[in-house]
Design an enzyme around this catalytic site. Structure first.
Site, PDB file in Angstrom:
ATOM      1  N   ILE A 104       0.088   1.013 -10.021  1.00 25.75           N
ATOM      2  CA  ILE A 104       0.704   1.720  -8.885  1.00 25.75           C
ATOM      3  C   ILE A 104       1.387   0.735  -7.948  1.00 25.75           C
ATOM      4  O   ILE A 104       2.462   0.985  -7.428  1.00 25.75           O
ATOM      5  CB  ILE A 104      -0.355   2.515  -8.079  1.00 25.75           C
ATOM      6  CG1 ILE A 104      -1.118   3.484  -8.970  1.00 25.75           C
ATOM      7  CG2 ILE A 104       0.310   3.276  -6.950  1.00 25.75           C
ATOM      8  CD1 ILE A 104      -2.256   4.195  -8.236  1.00 25.75           C
ATOM      9  N   GLY A 110      -3.868  -8.776  -5.103  1.00 32.81           N
ATOM     10  CA  GLY A 110      -4.447  -7.803  -6.004  1.00 32.81           C
ATOM     11  C   GLY A 110      -3.443  -6.807  -6.522  1.00 32.81           C
ATOM     12  O   GLY A 110      -2.280  -6.794  -6.108  1.00 32.81           O
ATOM     13  N   LYS A 127      -8.553  -0.918  -7.566  1.00 33.70           N
ATOM     14  CA  LYS A 127      -7.993  -2.124  -6.949  1.00 33.70           C
ATOM     15  C   LYS A 127      -8.603  -3.330  -7.636  1.00 33.70           C
ATOM     16  O   LYS A 127      -9.821  -3.432  -7.741  1.00 33.70           O
ATOM     17  CB  LYS A 127      -8.351  -2.124  -5.464  1.00 33.70           C
ATOM     18  CG  LYS A 127      -7.506  -3.054  -4.676  1.00 33.70           C
ATOM     19  CD  LYS A 127      -7.225  -2.454  -3.306  1.00 33.70           C
ATOM     20  CE  LYS A 127      -5.971  -3.062  -2.731  1.00 33.70           C
ATOM     21  NZ  LYS A 127      -5.417  -2.301  -1.654  1.00 33.70           N
ATOM     22  N   ASP A 226      -4.402  -2.759   8.484  1.00 25.95           N
ATOM     23  CA  ASP A 226      -3.069  -2.559   7.906  1.00 25.95           C
ATOM     24  C   ASP A 226      -2.682  -1.085   8.002  1.00 25.95           C
ATOM     25  O   ASP A 226      -2.310  -0.466   7.015  1.00 25.95           O
ATOM     26  CB  ASP A 226      -3.069  -3.038   6.453  1.00 25.95           C
ATOM     27  CG  ASP A 226      -1.654  -3.115   5.876  1.00 25.95           C
ATOM     28  OD1 ASP A 226      -0.691  -3.161   6.671  1.00 25.95           O
ATOM     29  OD2 ASP A 226      -1.515  -3.122   4.645  1.00 25.95           O
TER      30      ASP A 226
END
Lengths: 856, 183
Positions: A104, A110, A127, A226
């Site tokens: 994705i 990562g 992840k 974030d």
């Protein structure tokens, strides 16, 4: 799941032993073990059972054919490609019990995949950490923290672990992974609101649960770090239920390794940067706390309601974005509402709520996600919001602060000029100088050690950030690297010693120079670099007096700033603000030239600046900004002619300044500004008249007028003492008594006019007494120096100064010993400098000795 | 003993050779015979040991590497098929590089077994690294007790003992993991 054996050391030995026995003896052996160590016995029994049971997989030679199914068709190139360890490589493989189906996204450290789990059957976001060695432990700690979050608006964590990679997977060895709730066919919060054509209130109702989710996370000790629309997702068919994703992982996207540098694309950083808080932009992780997330929420809210970011960052370079976020106030959302998004214009209350979340200073910002959510809910219920009251108060303070900044900068420039002339000696109580003096005194060393240590620590942080310049440059280019240098320069004031500060500045200059050649035609970059060079210059100017070798460094920095600024100006010659910016830099350069004794360069530079400003003034005759600029430039030019003929230029320039100040007053400039400017202009005229010789009395009269203007500012400062603090009073008192009063006294004393001297003292002495009552410690020293000056000029205590002197001694006793020592040593410096002018200092020294001895 | 690292250039070479050889043997067809790991690993050894550029190649290092490489090749294939099979349960393909032919149940069972063994072996390695090396040689490289002893520098008797314990440990571990029909 069976765990590791209870006691690994023994289990294999016991097992071997048991196998060597026959069946009956073996059973007895196991019994015996079980009796003393039941867990070990049970495990041994299990192993012996397994031994007898066997397993065809292990007991027959491995048949490769079914296992290698498909390999015969596979081309060599795909195998090659797979070993290149690209992030796509994990796709089509397994991570634990998760089938990885597609990549994705990728970040600095990562990759995120979509993956499928068979039992329970669900789709997850996976992840995967790229560099296990660097961040693995942190990643797992984060995973544990995230697993504690339980909120309907936060994507759930399903699991995390360490996966041994196979040859075809993402990398060698093991890698950490974390599985999250997958938001199917998600839209970002802003996309959803647009597509649904939500109105203002519906948008707020969409947003409030997000703030609540962040509040929940903060209560569990997790920061998001974030927040941006891309991390606030609404699932297809999710009916406006927002889920916050990517919690706490922002830290992982910080570049760590050489390899990472090449992986993260510039654009990704830019994408995240736009939503970063000012303290995050400052690159100081220690200052990032819950209020950084509040800021992130504020930006999202702003964008949700207006369709725009709080700042115009269109086409900006990285450094420019950093600067803007840190320094530029958010645009008024009311001015933007309704253009990009068909949403109602927020009213004043809602605007206050939005802007309070976007405050630069975390201490001024909405204090928590909860407070933000509460205020929005209050607004939705038509109740008064809390942010409004706070912000009105804040704005008043901000205004006051800005004005003080202006005073100080003007005053400093002029004070420095006066020092150079040598007519007046200004005791400049520089913090570093003070620390240095105190350091020299061993008995005080311990007391100051903590303070100095703290400052050094701050400095080494800056040094480290400067050191990180190289990789920043490799990775993000000069904008980001310039940002670091800039940061270091503006923070170089933390240095306790001039040596430390010199080291930081030298490094900064070197780094800035290496950035310059790669600029190309990037004008925004040139502008940022010019500002950074300018700050280097300011930083040096504020720390080193003229004639120090550093003044040459400062001049070089300004030259470079001016060179870059000319380029920017050449490309935007019609732009008023660019022209004024260039004029300001040239003015600074000219001032630096004077300090470095490069007078002809200085005069050429200031003439260029004045020509630019005059041209500007022709076009904007009523612009207060331009008039102030011209006044500043004229002052610098006058000073440049002090050290060089003809002196008269200074007089002409100062007289023009006076006219311009009248103009400013007519334009409605604040009285404080006018008084400040006028006092300096009068002071200069006083000097020119004395210097020229024709009219010393006229000069003294100008000194009087300058002192009178200044006194009104001192009185205002005294009146504001309760709100602005003693420090502000001290600054003003220092100028009024020392520079302005002192000059006037000297001027009249030289004329031998005792009556006028007395008149001056009659005005100054009551103010000295008031200052003593405020406890303004520095003011005490100023009184000392006024007394010293009087003694020096043999104007012996004509008034009843005895009472004041008594009060002075009292105050002196109350001062800490270190302060007394510092003042006394300053006073000695002052005395010796006056001796240089051939003054008789005998009575002065006597007074000084008596003051020094008090309370010892 | 040093487990072969995938970044090791020898590992790369061995990995490629094993894959290529297995591929060519399978492509040629086995005529009803099974393709055993031991055959592939030994053939590659012969080839590499004749290569003058690899004259310094040490036999025991080779076998350790080959065992590791074979494990990775097999596990990689199995993971990819397993992934595809889960994706097909969800009614979708993957962006992976395998063909899209249907999986037969025996195949799926063999994969599940191998992956379970691989996972168990990861845990076993953590507790008994030397014994795990014996498993790797015996199982993935298909070496005999004697060859394993030579490759690992242990005595044959020790290899037998270590294998025996490891085998029991893994069987017990897999007992909970494998579907009934595979036990």
């Amino acid at each position: 799941m069976p765990s590791f054996p209870a006691s690994q050391d023994d289990l294999d030995v016991l097992f071997d032993e048991a196998l060597s026995l026959d069946e009956t003896a073996r059973a007895a052996y196991v019994e015996r073990i079980s009796a003393s160590r039941p867990a070990l016995g049970a495990e041994l029994r299990e192993l012996l059972d397994a031994h007898l049971r066997g397993l065809s997989l292990l007991d027959r030679p491995l048949d490769l054919e079914p296992l290698l199914e498909g390999i015969r068709d596979e081309s060599e190139s795909t195998a090659e490609a797979r070993r290149a360890r690209r992030p796509e490589d994990l796709v089509g493989s397994m991570c634990g019990d998760l089938a990885v189906v597609r990549l994705i996204g990728s970040g600095g450290m990562g990759h995120v995949y979509e993956a499928l789990q068979e039992r329970p059957r669900r789709r997850v976001a996976l992840k995967v950490l790229v560099d296990e060695s660097r961040a693995g432990e942190r990643f797992r700690i984060e995973a544990e923290a995230l697993a504690r979050l339980d909120h309907p608006n936060i994507a759930r964590v399903f699991g995390a672990g360490l996966q041994a990679a196979d040859a075809g997977a993402a990398g060698a060895g093991a890698y950490s992974w974390m599985a999250f709730e997958h938001i199917a066919e998600a839209q970002t919060i802003t996309e959803y609101a647009s597509q649904q054509r939500l109105g203002l209130e519906d948008r707020l109702r969409l947003f409030v649960p997000v703030a609540r989710a962040i509040q929940h996370a903060h209560q569990k000790g997790v920061l998001h770090r974030d927040l941006k629309p891309a991390n606030l997702l609404v699932a297809a068919g999710g009916e406006g239920h927002v889920k916050v994703i990517d919690f706490g992982l922002a830290r992982l996207s910080e570049p760590l390794t050489e390899e990472d540098k090449t992986r993260t694309r510039h654009g990704e950083l830019l994408g995240t940067l736009r939503y970063m808080s000012p303290e995050q932009c400052a690159g100081d992780p220690a200052r990032v706390d819950v209020r950084s997330d509040v800021y992130g929420l504020g930006v999202v809210l702003y964008e949700l309601l207006t369709g725009e970011l709080p700042y115009d960052l269109e086409g900006s370079s990285l450094l420019h974005i950093l600067e803007t976020i840190r320094n530029t106030p958010a645009r008024d959302p009311r001015a933007l509402a309704g253009s990009a998004e068909p949403v109602e214009v927020p009213d004043e209350d809602l605007t206050a709520v939005i802007l309070a979340a976007l405050e630069k200073d975390p201490d001024e910002r909405t204090r928590s996600a909860e407070a933000l959510a509460d205020d929005l809910e209050r607004w939705l219920r038509r109740e008064p919001v809390h942010a409004r009251r706070a912000s009105a108060f804040h704005r008043v303070r901000l205004l006051a602060r800005r004005r003080r900044g202006l005073f100080v900068s003007i005053a400093m420039g002029a004070a420095a000029a006066v020092v150079a002339v040598g007519i007046i000696t200004v005791l400049f109580f520089d913090n570093r100088a003070k620390v240095k003096r105190i350091e020299a005194q061993e008995d005080l060393a311990a007391r100051r050690a903590a303070e100095i240590g703290e400052a050094r620590e701050q400095l080494s942080g800056l040094q480290m950030r400067l050191d990180s310049y190289d990789w920043l440059y490799d990775r993000y280019g000069f904008e980001a690297a310039g940002g670091v240098v800039d940061e270091a320069v503006s923070g170089a004031g933390a240095a306790t010693t001039l040596e430390e500060k010199r080291a930081v500045i030298e490094l900064a200059v070197e780094k800035l120079r290496s950035l310059t050649p790669i600029l190309g035609s990037d004008l925004a970059g040139a502008e940022s670099l010019a500002n950074a060079f300018m700050r280097v210059g300011h930083s040096i100017a504020s720390s080193w007096g003229s004639r120090a070798p550093e003044s040459q460094t400062a001049l070089e920095a300004y030259r470079e700033a001016a060179r870059l600024a000319r380029q920017v100006h050449a490309a935007n010659s019609d732009d008023d603000s660019t022209r004024r910016w260039l004029a300001r830099i040239l003015t600074d350069q000219a001032e630096a030239s004077r300090k470095a004794r490069e007078f002809s360069e200085g005069r050429a530079t200031i003439d260029e600046a004045i020509a630019l400003v005059r041209h500007d003034l022709d076009e904007h005759p009523k612009s207060a900004d331009v008039i102030e600029l011209l006044i500043a430039a004229l002052n610098v030019r006058g000073d440049l002619h002090i050290d060089h003929e003809p002196y008269r230029q200074g007089l002409v320039d100062s007289q023009e300044s006076l006219q311009l100040i009248d103009e400013l007053a007519k334009l409605g400039a604040p009285e404080a500004v006018v008084l400040d400017l006028r006092s300096w202009a009068e002071l200069r005229i006083g000097h020119w008249l004395k210097r020229e010789g024709p009219d010393p009395r006229g000069g003294a009269e100008h000194h009087r007028r300058s002192r009178q203007s200044r006194e009104r500012l001192l009185d205002a400062a005294l009146a504001r003492e309760s709100t602005d603090g003693v420090k502000a009073v001290e600054n003003e008192a220092s100028l009024t008594l020392h520079v302005f009063g002192g000059n006037e006294l000297t001027a009249f004393a030289r004329l031998g006019d005792q009556e006028e001297v007395n008149r001056t003292l009659a005005s100054l002495v009551p103010r000295c007494e008031r200052l003593l009552r405020t406890g303004a410690a520095t003011a005490v020293l100023d009184i000392v120096t006024v007394l010293l000056r009087m003694n020096a000029d043999r104007a012996k205590d004509p008034l009843a100064f005895g009472a004041s002197e008594e009060a002075l001694r009292e105050q002196w006793k109350r001062l800490g010993q270190d302060r007394r020592a510092a003042y006394a040593s300053s006073a000695r410096e002052w005395v010796s400098s006056l001796e240089g002018f051939g003054q008789d200092m005998a009575s002065t020294r006597r007074f000084l000795t008596s003051v020094e001895s008090v309370g010892e | 003993m040093n487990p072969a690292s995938p970044r090791d250039p020898l590992f790369e070479a061995v990995y490629d050779e094993l894959r290529a050889l297995a591929q060519s043997k399978l492509r040629a067809g086995l005529g009803g015979a099974s393709l055993e790991a031991t055959a592939v690993v030994h053939d590659v050894w012969l080839k590499l040991s004749e290569d003058p550029s690899k004259s310094e190649l040490d036999r025991s290092h080779y076998f350790a590497t080959a065992a590791q490489a074979m494990r990775w090749i097999l596990v990689d294939r199995a993971r990819r098929r397993r992934s595809r099979s889960i994706a097909s349960v969800f009614g979708e393909g993957t962006d992976g590089d395998l063909g899209q032919e249907a999986l037969d149940p025996a195949q799926a069972a063999a994969d599940a077994q191998l992956l379970a063994l691989d996972e168990a072996l990861v845990r076993f390695e953590a507790a008994y690294p030397r014994k795990a090396a014996v498993v790797s040689h015996r199982f993935f490289a298909g070496l005999s007790v004697e060859d394993t002893a030579r490759a690992t520098g242990l005595s044959p008797a020790t290899v037998k003992r270590e294998w025996s314990f490891a085998r029991a440990w893994l069987i017990r571990e897999l007992g909970d993991k494998l579907p009934q029909e595979l036990r």
